[in-house]
Scaffold this motif. Structure first.
Motif, mmCIF file in Angstrom:
data_model
loop_
_atom_site.group_PDB
_atom_site.id
_atom_site.type_symbol
_atom_site.label_atom_id
_atom_site.label_comp_id
_atom_site.label_asym_id
_atom_site.label_seq_id
_atom_site.Cartn_x
_atom_site.Cartn_y
_atom_site.Cartn_z
ATOM 1 N N GLU A 129 -79.655 32.576 -43.570
ATOM 2 C CA GLU A 129 -78.211 32.426 -43.436
ATOM 3 C C GLU A 129 -77.419 32.849 -44.666
ATOM 4 O OE1 GLU A 129 -76.672 28.950 -41.294
ATOM 5 O OE2 GLU A 129 -78.696 28.149 -41.348
ATOM 6 N N VAL A 130 -78.014 32.687 -45.847
ATOM 7 C CA VAL A 130 -77.269 32.884 -47.103
ATOM 8 C C VAL A 130 -78.035 33.810 -48.035
ATOM 9 C CG1 VAL A 130 -76.377 31.709 -49.160
ATOM 10 C CG2 VAL A 130 -76.197 30.601 -46.920
ATOM 11 N N SER A 131 -77.350 34.819 -48.567
ATOM 12 C CA SER A 131 -78.012 35.746 -49.496
ATOM 13 C C SER A 131 -77.619 35.509 -50.947
ATOM 14 C CB SER A 131 -77.722 37.198 -49.106
ATOM 15 O OG SER A 131 -76.333 37.463 -49.147
ATOM 16 N N ALA A 132 -76.545 34.744 -51.198
ATOM 17 C CA ALA A 132 -76.145 34.445 -52.573
ATOM 18 C C ALA A 132 -75.246 33.217 -52.593
ATOM 19 C CB ALA A 132 -75.407 35.632 -53.196
ATOM 20 N N VAL A 133 -75.299 32.480 -53.707
ATOM 21 C CA VAL A 133 -74.432 31.337 -53.940
ATOM 22 C C VAL A 133 -73.814 31.523 -55.324
ATOM 23 C CG1 VAL A 133 -74.274 28.823 -54.111
ATOM 24 C CG2 VAL A 133 -75.944 29.857 -52.558
ATOM 25 N N PHE A 134 -72.510 31.341 -55.424
ATOM 26 C CA PHE A 134 -71.832 31.542 -56.712
ATOM 27 C C PHE A 134 -70.626 30.621 -56.793
ATOM 28 C CE2 PHE A 134 -69.933 34.295 -53.598
ATOM 29 C CZ PHE A 134 -68.580 34.385 -53.909
ATOM 30 N N THR A 135 -70.076 30.489 -57.997
ATOM 31 C CA THR A 135 -68.882 29.665 -58.174
ATOM 32 C C THR A 135 -67.759 30.502 -58.768
ATOM 33 O OG1 THR A 135 -69.474 28.889 -60.399
ATOM 34 C CG2 THR A 135 -70.270 27.586 -58.528
ATOM 35 N N VAL A 136 -66.545 30.070 -58.462
ATOM 36 C CA VAL A 136 -65.333 30.775 -58.919
ATOM 37 C C VAL A 136 -64.391 29.722 -59.525
ATOM 38 C CG1 VAL A 136 -63.408 32.264 -58.240
ATOM 39 C CG2 VAL A 136 -65.562 32.368 -56.966
ATOM 40 N N PRO A 137 -63.803 30.004 -60.691
ATOM 41 C CA PRO A 137 -62.784 29.075 -61.203
ATOM 42 C C PRO A 137 -61.651 28.956 -60.188
ATOM 43 C CG PRO A 137 -63.416 30.664 -62.897
ATOM 44 C CD PRO A 137 -64.024 31.140 -61.609
ATOM 45 N N LEU A 138 -61.263 27.747 -59.840
ATOM 46 C CA LEU A 138 -60.246 27.568 -58.806
ATOM 47 C C LEU A 138 -58.933 28.244 -59.205
ATOM 48 C CD1 LEU A 138 -59.810 26.250 -56.040
ATOM 49 C CD2 LEU A 138 -59.044 24.189 -57.222
ATOM 50 N N GLU A 139 -58.652 28.280 -60.487
ATOM 51 C CA GLU A 139 -57.406 28.888 -60.954
ATOM 52 C C GLU A 139 -57.356 30.393 -60.678
ATOM 53 O OE1 GLU A 139 -54.399 28.444 -64.766
ATOM 54 O OE2 GLU A 139 -56.539 28.185 -65.074
ATOM 55 N N PHE A 140 -58.518 31.018 -60.475
ATOM 56 C CA PHE A 140 -58.571 32.441 -60.131
ATOM 57 C C PHE A 140 -57.706 32.739 -58.913
ATOM 58 C CE2 PHE A 140 -60.562 35.707 -57.418
ATOM 59 C CZ PHE A 140 -60.564 36.803 -58.268
ATOM 60 N N PHE A 141 -57.659 31.793 -57.973
ATOM 61 C CA PHE A 141 -56.919 32.010 -56.730
ATOM 62 C C PHE A 141 -55.417 31.790 -56.887
ATOM 63 C CE2 PHE A 141 -61.275 30.971 -55.467
ATOM 64 C CZ PHE A 141 -61.562 32.111 -54.730
ATOM 65 N N MET A 142 -54.976 31.500 -58.105
ATOM 66 C CA MET A 142 -53.548 31.384 -58.393
ATOM 67 C C MET A 142 -52.997 32.663 -59.006
ATOM 68 S SD MET A 142 -52.726 28.287 -57.463
ATOM 69 C CE MET A 142 -51.203 27.877 -58.318
ATOM 70 N N ARG A 143 -53.896 33.545 -59.429
ATOM 71 C CA ARG A 143 -53.472 34.723 -60.189
ATOM 72 C C ARG A 143 -53.319 35.947 -59.291
ATOM 73 N NH1 ARG A 143 -57.533 32.630 -63.999
ATOM 74 N NH2 ARG A 143 -58.976 34.272 -63.390
ATOM 75 N N ALA A 144 -52.397 36.813 -59.668
ATOM 76 C CA ALA A 144 -52.107 38.013 -58.876
ATOM 77 C C ALA A 144 -53.008 39.194 -59.244
ATOM 78 C CB ALA A 144 -50.642 38.412 -59.064
#
Length: 221
Positions: A129-144
């Motif tokens: 079902e899954v080929s990779a797992v990773f994390t993203v800083p939540l603030e990344f989704f606030m930036r343009a």
């Protein structure tokens, strides 16, 4: 109050409770939006779906899937799917809230469940079902900077997408559609401000927009 408990206190304000109990019986699914604190910042864990899957192969998503008859509720579905997909034990998730359900392109009513996990969690992805797992800083989704948006026929509001370079692995991930809007929603609610780009929903009261969008979709069924 540290960042984890401040975030929990903020997100709990948006628990939907029974606000959507009026909805007709629809096929259901849930996703878990796992948050964690890393180096003093809130991050969100995401997965890359296996290329062997029949639907949405190779796309970035949150752990989740369809409601099983054994599941008691939306939270149960999200926790079960996360354990099956990435080996996350349900008792290692501190469930914070459930947010507004959204109907996906396949007609499933998807309920997002937000929970905190420990930074030390080591994923054991199910290769089917899954080929990779990773994390993203939540603030990344606030930036343009790495954000794009465009109009799509039949969609209320814009279709958002992001291109994220994971420095740990060197892999670049394209995050778009439902996964992107859920990440934006959690980021906006957490930081209690608008992002650097336009969004369709009110950052102070997102329920009205998602309720309108959902009622419009249901009216066309």
């Amino acid at each position: 109050m540290d960042i984890k408990y401040r975030t929990i206190a903020t997100l709990k304000r948006y628990e939907i409770g029974s606000k959507f109990s009026y909805l007709p019986v629809l096929p259901k699914a849930s996703v878990l939006i796992p948050l964690l604190v890393r180096e003093g910042e809130v991050h969100v864990l995401m997965t890359l779906r296996s290329l062997e899957l029949r639907s949405n192969a190779g796309e970035v998503c949150f752990p989740g899937g369809k409601r099983d008859p054994r599941d008691k509720d939306d939270v149960d579905t999200a926790l079960r799917e996360a354990e099956e997909e990435i080996g996350l034990p349900p008792d290692q998730v501190e469930v914070v809230c459930t947010l507004c359900p959204i109907m996906n392109k396949s007609g499933l009513l998807v309920t997002p469940v937000v929970g905190f996990i420990e930074e030390t969690f080591c994923p054991c992805p199910n290769p089917a079902e899954v080929s990779a797992v990773f994390t993203v800083p939540l603030e990344f989704f606030m930036r343009a900077a790495d954000h794009n948006a465009y109009n799509t026929p039949g969609l209320v509001g814009l279709l958002h997408s992001f291109d994220y370079l994971d420095l740990k692995s060197g892999n670049q991930y394209h995050i778009w559609g439902l996964t992107a809007i859920l990440a934006i929603l959690v980021a906006v609610l957490t930081f209690r401000k608008k992002p650097e780009y336009d969004i369709a929903f009110d950052s102070d009261d997102p329920v009205a927009y998602f309720q309108y969008s959902l009622n419009r979709r249901i009216s066309k069924l």
